[in-house]
Design an enzyme around this catalytic site. Structure first.
Site, PDB file in Angstrom:
ATOM      1  N   GLY B 235       0.804  -1.223   0.000  1.00  6.41           N
ATOM      2  CA  GLY B 235       0.000   0.000   0.000  1.00  6.41           C
ATOM      3  C   GLY B 235       0.837   1.273   0.000  1.00  6.41           C
ATOM      4  O   GLY B 235       2.064   1.244   0.138  1.00  6.41           O
ATOM      5  N   HIS B 236       0.153   2.406  -0.111  1.00 12.33           N
ATOM      6  CA  HIS B 236       0.873   3.686  -0.204  1.00 12.33           C
ATOM      7  C   HIS B 236       1.571   4.035   1.100  1.00 12.33           C
ATOM      8  O   HIS B 236       1.097   3.739   2.175  1.00 12.33           O
ATOM      9  CB  HIS B 236      -0.032   4.834  -0.651  1.00 12.33           C
ATOM     10  CG  HIS B 236      -1.295   5.042   0.102  1.00 12.33           C
ATOM     11  ND1 HIS B 236      -2.173   6.048  -0.197  1.00 12.33           N
ATOM     12  CD2 HIS B 236      -1.848   4.373   1.150  1.00 12.33           C
ATOM     13  CE1 HIS B 236      -3.192   5.995   0.610  1.00 12.33           C
ATOM     14  NE2 HIS B 236      -3.033   4.998   1.428  1.00 12.33           N
TER      15      HIS B 236
END
Lengths: 346, 346, 346
Positions: B235-236
């Site tokens: 994920g970011h």
């Protein structure tokens, strides 16, 4: 670069402090430097106003500071999103059909589109005004893509599927792959041709390498505003409502319907042929195994009410203790029984 | 084809037996035939020396055989890896920019690169010396790829992301897809533009169809030497250290940091905003739900110490027995209470 | 459009009622309108014959209706599959090598192939008669694809891998990616070159964005007729038998063998180096952690017999009650012990 006054006007807020400040970029509160704009979406971080190096902060009404300028907004997180958009995102000019793109003469392109090299737009496909197809996007025949959509590199949309307006698809996602359906014929499986389509509403986003299967017959449907993360599987004939969230690696089995404003946490799942209501939350790794009415928050596999799951999960690591105590109790009870018997028959 | 002496010199070992033997290929010990080299990495397989049809075996010091020649190495598994490299892998000659590749005039290519048909290298992108882009690789604008990298077919690297040297990316992986971030606005979601990047260190490998999201602001970081298997989601704003292993289908939620020398087993996961230390192991299907200090081995969802999970998992199938016994005990205790009461009030 | 008589002849059934009826399409029983053909595969839906708007229904022997015409078939679901094929699927004419496809002069193409724009067929690759490569399919060197295969957009087959006849691969799937193998060298990992291949039998289907890793040495094998759904991971040196089903998001770790006629439900898994027999079912989310003999039905992680898992799962939410009752029992037993002691020493 923009003045705080300009930014506030764009994002819907009012300035408290020096409205002429020039802002270069948006940054997280702990990384922000002079010239940066940051935000406080959660009141518990207000103390960071005392230490941040940011020049300006987006905050809710009631927050005050004599160190930094503020943009006061009723929804600071939303205002932050808009500020990032305003300061960091520039819509590129239309480049038309670029060299190395393959557009079939029977395809229809709107105005202001950009079709990058390596794209294939097949016969009967329609691309709406202002839509961008990054390199390697493949639209099979009779696909419809609405206006101002953004399809990233190597996205595939198979025959006859339809996307609304402002749909964003991250790289490598697949829309309209065959559903997984076979008829047993003795010990072998015969493919059931998947001749339905996928329809995707306006303002939907679909994550990288996610797969939305076409219906066997009829339509697999993703409602307006629904957001799907990376590596998600949506089976054939699934119907998902509006403004629903599927986090990464979720799997929704075929023919299940999901309502509006639902959330599936990461690696969550739903079995097939279920009805899941509105405003349902399935926690990360949760797996819906039966119908779920509106408003439930569920966890675990099979999914149960989240509060029950939390309590049961806390007991789980103590199972060996419970078994041991059970054995001890059994012994003690047997002893008591024996003693009582002896007492009665002295 | 090479002599055992040449191979030993290449892979770091010494020959015991006929060093002039000609070796054709490397093979598993149970499939090896005459002319093959195999290996014993685990002492418990030494007995196979008596039956293998291989002509030569890589083994640890102390292993002896009068049937086959040996290459003695302190790290037989590593020596095996090098032998496969030496005998089976040939670095292809550089082919330059091939017909059907699209390289923007403002891109920069190093020496000895190979850019296959269907690749797109956008404005401002840089490709280091000796790097190979297999067919259909898409580099968005301002991407930097280091030296001697190998990007397999249809890999996508979005704008501004940076790869170090000797990075290998398997087919279809996506680097720099948008993180999954939205600000609620009433019942709807407004996209938070993801304007950060991904930075990938030297000697990293990323598996097929894996997705590494770009940061919302700032950098998603994969440290030197980390190896990521297929279909993994990162994920970011995740930060992963050096020499960490993520096995297939793992999901790491946004903003989590993971240290050096960690291992996540297949289908494992970490929730968002966690700190996971160095040398942490999350077993297959384990899900980190809280911070984890250095050196822990964890299993289950939510993850608990592996030993505890093992014990609890062994009790789990006996839950119906435990409930039944509990009911019996309840009855017996009630009976005992009644009896005692009767004894006391005769 | 075809007459009921023609359809019955095609799908293997006989008409009861008006055989001259013209049928436009196949539809689900609750959506069917006049001119539609539908089916009843499950006897419990026979009541729907009274309300369906369909003109004709495929049903098992013994079903009767005075409202609609019937096609009577021993296997209505299979007959339905064939009816969809007959009425809705048209095999497109061969288009040959289209503009924008890159076919190496040392590749070999059969008769009647279609190679769409953006495809790359490398040196030494062979494509069998009648096979279709949709846009962006990449065949590395020495790949063999059999006859009448259908490879959807952006499918990648890496060097030396072999596909049988009538293989279908959904968009974005990757065949022959490197297996995940590294030799530790101090704290770092050295890649073990993956120099084996993948062999895929006749009539296999592989889902969108699924990844089948090539063997380290030797062959990763998918047997005839096996069907693999989307986003599935098959590790290196895995051997899967015939007519086995892997539902979406399943992960099979390296070197595991799986027999014939097995089924893995969605998000299921098998650890590495296992032997799983024939006719084994692993329920959705189940994870095989040890060898499994023929015919077992397993659930849970680690997998246990499905019936045991069902019972244990029903007790799981009651763990807090069990712990509470245990504490009450402990108290009561202690009290009883005390009372008995007092009774004995008055």
């Amino acid at each position: 670069m923009a003045s705080l006054a300009d930014i506030a006007a764009q994002i819907g807020g009012h300035v408290v402090g020096d409205a002429s400040l020039e802002i270069k970029r948006v940054a997280p509160i702990d990384e922000a430097r002079e010239g940066d704009l940051t935000f406080i979406a959660n009141p518990k971080y207000v103390a960071e106003l005392e230490t941040t190096q940011a020049s300006a902060v987006i905050a809710a009404p009631g927050v005050e500071s004599d160190r930094v300028a503020l943009i006061v907004s009723d929804n600071p997180y939303l205002a932050f999103a808009r500020a990032v958009e305003f300061l960091h995102v520039s819509r590129p000019a239309s480049l038309g059909v670029m060299d190395g793109a393959h557009v079939h003469p029977e395809a229809t392109l709107g105005e202001g589109v950009t079709i990058h090299p390596g794209c294939v737009v097949s016969a009967g496909a329609r691309v709406g005004n202002g839509t961008i197809l990054h390199p390697g996007v493949i639209l099979y025949s009779d696909v419809e893509v609405g206006e101002n959509c953004l399809l990233h590199a190597n996205v595939i949309v198979r025959e006859g599927c339809r996307l609304g307006d402002r749909v964003i698809v991250q790289p490598g996602a697949v829309i309209g792959s065959d559903g997984f359906g076979y008829a047993p014929d003795g010990g072998r499986y015969v493919k059931i041709p998947q001749v339905g389509i996928v329809e995707i509403g306006d303002d939907v986003e679909i994550g990288a390498a996610s797969c939305i299967d076409r219906a066997a017959l009829g339509v697999t449907r993703i409602g307006r505003g629904t957001k799907i993360d990376n590596l998600v599987q949506v089976g054939h004939n699934v119907v998902i409502g509006e403004d629903t969230i599927l986090v990464s690696q979720v799997g929704i089995a075929g023919s299940t319907t999901i309502g509006n404003h639902c959330t599936f946490g990461g690696q969550g799942a739903a079995a097939g042929h279920l009805h899941i209501g509105n405003n349902v939350t399935i926690a990360a790794r949760g797996a819906a195994a039966g119908n779920i009415p509106d408003g439930q928050v569920m966890s675990g596999a099979p999914a149960m009410p989240h509060k029950d799951w939390l309590k049961a999960s806390m007991v789980f690591p103590r199972l060996p203790d419970i078994r041991r105590e059970m054995q001890q109790l059994r012994k003690k009870v047997a002893q008591l029984e024996k003693q009582l018997e002896e007492n009665q028959d002295p």
